[in-house]
Design a protein around this motif. Sequence first.
Motif, PDB file in Angstrom:
ATOM      1  N   ALA A   1       0.779  -1.116   0.064  1.00  0.00           N
ATOM      2  CA  ALA A   1       0.032  -0.029   0.011  1.00  0.00           C
ATOM      3  C   ALA A   1       0.767   1.296  -0.039  1.00  0.00           C
ATOM      4  CB  ALA A   1      -1.053  -0.165   1.268  1.00  0.00           C
ATOM      5  N   ARG A   2       1.838   1.201   0.728  1.00  0.00           N
ATOM      6  CA  ARG A   2       2.786   2.374   0.607  1.00  0.00           C
ATOM      7  C   ARG A   2       3.548   2.753  -0.582  1.00  0.00           C
ATOM      8  NH1 ARG A   2       8.084   2.919   1.685  1.00  0.00           N
ATOM      9  NH2 ARG A   2       8.430   0.999   2.523  1.00  0.00           N
ATOM     10  N   LEU A   3       3.787   1.542  -1.228  1.00  0.00           N
ATOM     11  CA  LEU A   3       4.475   1.924  -2.611  1.00  0.00           C
ATOM     12  C   LEU A   3       3.608   2.200  -3.607  1.00  0.00           C
ATOM     13  CD1 LEU A   3       7.061  -1.199  -2.752  1.00  0.00           C
ATOM     14  CD2 LEU A   3       7.574   1.310  -1.855  1.00  0.00           C
ATOM     15  N   VAL A   4       2.291   1.897  -3.545  1.00  0.00           N
ATOM     16  CA  VAL A   4       1.237   2.191  -4.493  1.00  0.00           C
ATOM     17  C   VAL A   4       1.106   3.811  -4.209  1.00  0.00           C
ATOM     18  CG1 VAL A   4      -1.229   2.458  -5.031  1.00  0.00           C
ATOM     19  CG2 VAL A   4       0.000   0.155  -4.478  1.00  0.00           C
ATOM     20  N   ALA A   5       1.059   4.335  -2.971  1.00  0.00           N
ATOM     21  CA  ALA A   5       1.103   5.728  -2.486  1.00  0.00           C
ATOM     22  C   ALA A   5       2.207   6.355  -2.988  1.00  0.00           C
ATOM     23  CB  ALA A   5       0.743   5.783  -1.136  1.00  0.00           C
ATOM     24  N   ASP A   6       3.349   5.889  -3.187  1.00  0.00           N
ATOM     25  CA  ASP A   6       4.558   6.517  -3.481  1.00  0.00           C
ATOM     26  C   ASP A   6       4.543   6.857  -5.093  1.00  0.00           C
ATOM     27  OD1 ASP A   6       5.494   6.564  -0.937  1.00  0.00           O
ATOM     28  OD2 ASP A   6       7.005   4.839  -1.116  1.00  0.00           O
ATOM     29  N   ALA A   7       4.136   5.632  -5.651  1.00  0.00           N
ATOM     30  CA  ALA A   7       3.996   5.804  -7.176  1.00  0.00           C
ATOM     31  C   ALA A   7       2.845   6.891  -7.587  1.00  0.00           C
ATOM     32  CB  ALA A   7       3.426   4.422  -7.857  1.00  0.00           C
ATOM     33  N   VAL A   8       1.898   6.978  -6.781  1.00  0.00           N
ATOM     34  CA  VAL A   8       0.954   7.921  -7.123  1.00  0.00           C
ATOM     35  C   VAL A   8       1.459   9.361  -6.765  1.00  0.00           C
ATOM     36  CG1 VAL A   8      -1.425   9.061  -6.318  1.00  0.00           C
ATOM     37  CG2 VAL A   8      -1.047   6.502  -6.553  1.00  0.00           C
ATOM     38  N   SER A   9       2.061   9.479  -5.769  1.00  0.00           N
ATOM     39  CA  SER A   9       2.884  10.829  -5.353  1.00  0.00           C
ATOM     40  C   SER A   9       3.802  11.103  -6.456  1.00  0.00           C
ATOM     41  CB  SER A   9       3.504  10.731  -4.090  1.00  0.00           C
ATOM     42  OG  SER A   9       2.343  10.691  -3.034  1.00  0.00           O
TER      43      SER A   9
END
Length: 411
Positions: A249-257
């Motif tokens: 989940a954190r890496l998904v958020a990082d990709a979006v950011s």
Amino acid sequence: MDDEVADEVAARAVPVDAFGLASWRPALRGVRVLGVGAAAYGARELLEMGRRIVEYAVDELGVRVLVLGASEAGATGLDAAARGISSPSDAVAALGGWEYDTREMVGLVSWLRDRNEMVDPSDRVRVVGADPVRAARSVKVLGAYLRDAAPELLPPARDGLGELLDREPDERPLKAPLRDGVVALHGELVAAEARLVAETSPSRYAEALDHAWILARAAEVAAAPRGRAFPTAAEAEQLDDTSAPVLRARLVADAVSRAADGAAGTPAVLFWGHDDLVRVADPTTAGRHLRAALGDAYYVVGGWFAEGSASAVRRKLLRPARPRPSSHRLPVLAGTAEADLRRALGDTEDQLVDLRGARGGLADWAASPTTMRRIGSVVDSGQLRERIPVVPVREYDAVAFVPRVHPAWIR
């Protein structure tokens, strides 16, 4: 929900079309990332509604980056198809998994391709994937590049790349030495930049570096401890930051950011995926990490439905490596948030209700504990009838409501 609150909901709701969404637009002031969710993967009307919001965001809000909660590696093929380089149908099929392999997704990518063909290259819409799983495309692209330009870098990573070539998200953890060999490739490429650019080209090197970055993330998630499948919200809060669900989940958020960092506009990025990705809840949701990073500049729309049928894989003790989904009937669940919305909005059209700016009885309803239904890609009979606790305004800034759904056109 009493009659007075139902009237407030009906008064605040807008149709999910260009005219209705135009009146919703002021709610997006200051938003950098607009999240759009769906409470089920295999529901045709939720996909169609999401596409209408995507089209409005592109045509009227100026969004030029679409981030999908799909394979990060596979979505590089979607972006190529949106730029007219490959077939939308083939690109969607190459994502891996059935969740996005639908006629509705092919239609969206075809629409993006047709639009991009008519505009200046600087005004084209990019497609980005956020989920660091199903990395086959990156393995193939980077492997071909290294065989041509730097074959000496392949041996330490070969076994790890082989493991990632055909790997599903719920498989046993990748061994640490295999992970380390893949992760190290990115650093090796950075160190050899001058030579590799000279021997190939700046564009080929940049593409290879991007795929190495994707593979490093995929290897980290593949090697992370799994934990219990489908944890409750309370169990998810106790998960370690290094566990696979939280790390993913954190890496998904990082990709979006990362996608939003170089994009202009308000919002700069539309992030479209399952509700379990976009909503702001426990640490296994990317929305939790995006809200922590962006605050109110992250605005999330939940895609809810009252009844109908949707596709999902039935959980079995022994199942094939690539199971096919089946259709499941989903009757109205009395006493849920969706039942409240159906009572207030009727069952004739899709409508969106902004919760962030709600007042009075609607604000009280949105801030009160209730239940709802969410259907993942894999379900059992209990989950089909499960009522999931939710306080709507804590997890969503708006709800886009569909009265009835049917199974998506899975190819």
